[in-house]
Write an enzyme that holds these catalytic residues in place. Structure first.
Site, mmCIF file in Angstrom:
data_model
loop_
_atom_site.group_PDB
_atom_site.id
_atom_site.type_symbol
_atom_site.label_atom_id
_atom_site.label_comp_id
_atom_site.label_asym_id
_atom_site.label_seq_id
_atom_site.Cartn_x
_atom_site.Cartn_y
_atom_site.Cartn_z
ATOM 1 N N GLU A 1 -1.637 -15.764 18.180
ATOM 2 C CA GLU A 1 -0.841 -15.484 19.428
ATOM 3 C C GLU A 1 -1.246 -13.909 19.557
ATOM 4 O O GLU A 1 -1.003 -12.945 18.844
ATOM 5 C CB GLU A 1 0.456 -15.434 19.251
ATOM 6 C CG GLU A 1 1.020 -17.135 19.246
ATOM 7 C CD GLU A 1 2.741 -17.096 19.224
ATOM 8 O OE1 GLU A 1 3.319 -16.223 19.088
ATOM 9 O OE2 GLU A 1 3.257 -18.239 19.579
ATOM 10 N N HIS B 1 4.699 -22.406 11.314
ATOM 11 C CA HIS B 1 5.119 -21.608 10.208
ATOM 12 C C HIS B 1 6.490 -21.676 9.822
ATOM 13 O O HIS B 1 7.169 -22.244 10.703
ATOM 14 C CB HIS B 1 4.688 -20.133 10.358
ATOM 15 C CG HIS B 1 5.326 -19.421 11.400
ATOM 16 N ND1 HIS B 1 6.595 -18.997 11.384
ATOM 17 C CD2 HIS B 1 4.962 -19.051 12.399
ATOM 18 C CE1 HIS B 1 6.872 -18.481 12.610
ATOM 19 N NE2 HIS B 1 5.680 -18.316 13.147
#
Length: 214
Positions: free
Chosen positions: A87, A14
């Site tokens: 995550e 990202h």
């Protein structure tokens, strides 16, 4: 015996976020893209618009999703979430700096080579659990997309696991991998193993300086 058709992946970290700049642990917690992060997302969106791929996936509905939305606007493909690629390592450490985490839970998720791979921050996964989950998720994606090329927008920790897989580094081993935000990374899976096609390529960023978090 006929060899199974493989899957190919473009995997993008990202764009830069406010917590990148503050060196805070992001995990599942959302953090807004900075102006630089928005420029990075647009830059890689323009690059991917020149390539052929069949599906666009984001690991969550936060910053990876916002980066992927800008990529989708350039490429014209629908965007799908895949929470298997989130995550989840940091538990109660999310939103804290690494120094704060070390003070609260000494040695847990430090980058020292002797860190216990089965240690976990309260509420989070151990390094071993995280690495094994991400490996299983990518192998499942490869089976589901055999013969296709898929773009995935996710987090640096996920890309670091993919790097370990491709290079045969033991998954639970502590190993520093530097990956730029909005970098272009490409791998292929043929059913027997992984191959690296490109790694940490940021040539498309131009004036949008890549932010590297090791």
């Amino acid at each position: 015996m006929t060899k199974r058709a493989g899957a190919r992946f473009i995997v993008v970290r990202h764009g830069e976020t406010e917590w990148n700049v503050q060196t805070r642990i992001q995990g599942q917690t959302d953090s807004e893209l900075t102006p630089a992060g928005l420029a990075q997302a647009d830059a890689i969106g323009k690059r991917l618009a020149r390539e052929r791929f069949d599906a666009l996936i984001a690991s969550d509905l936060g910053r990876a999703w916002r980066t992927a939305e800008r990529i989708a606007a350039h490429c014209g493909l629908p965007l799908s979430p895949d929470p298997r690629l989130r995550e989840r390592s940091f538990g109660q450490g999310e939103g804290r700096t690494y120094e704060e985490v070390d003070a609260l839970w000494p040695g847990v998720f430090s980058r020292a080579a002797n860190t216990d791979p089965d240690a976990a921050i309260p509420g989070g996964e151990s390094r071993r659990q995280f690495h094994e989950r991400i490996r299983a998720a990518f192998e499942a994606l490869a089976r589901a997309h055999a013969g296709r090329r898929v773009a995935v927008v996710t987090h640096g920790g996920v890309l670091a696991v993919l790097y370990r897989i491709v290079h045969g580094i033991p998954l639970a081993h502590a190993h520093k991998v530097a990956i730029s935000n909005a970098s272009y990374n490409a791998v292929a899976f043929d059913g027997d193993g992984w191959a690296l096609e490109a790694w940490d390529d940021t040539a498309h960023l131009g004036d949008a300086t890549p932010f590297v978090e090791s």
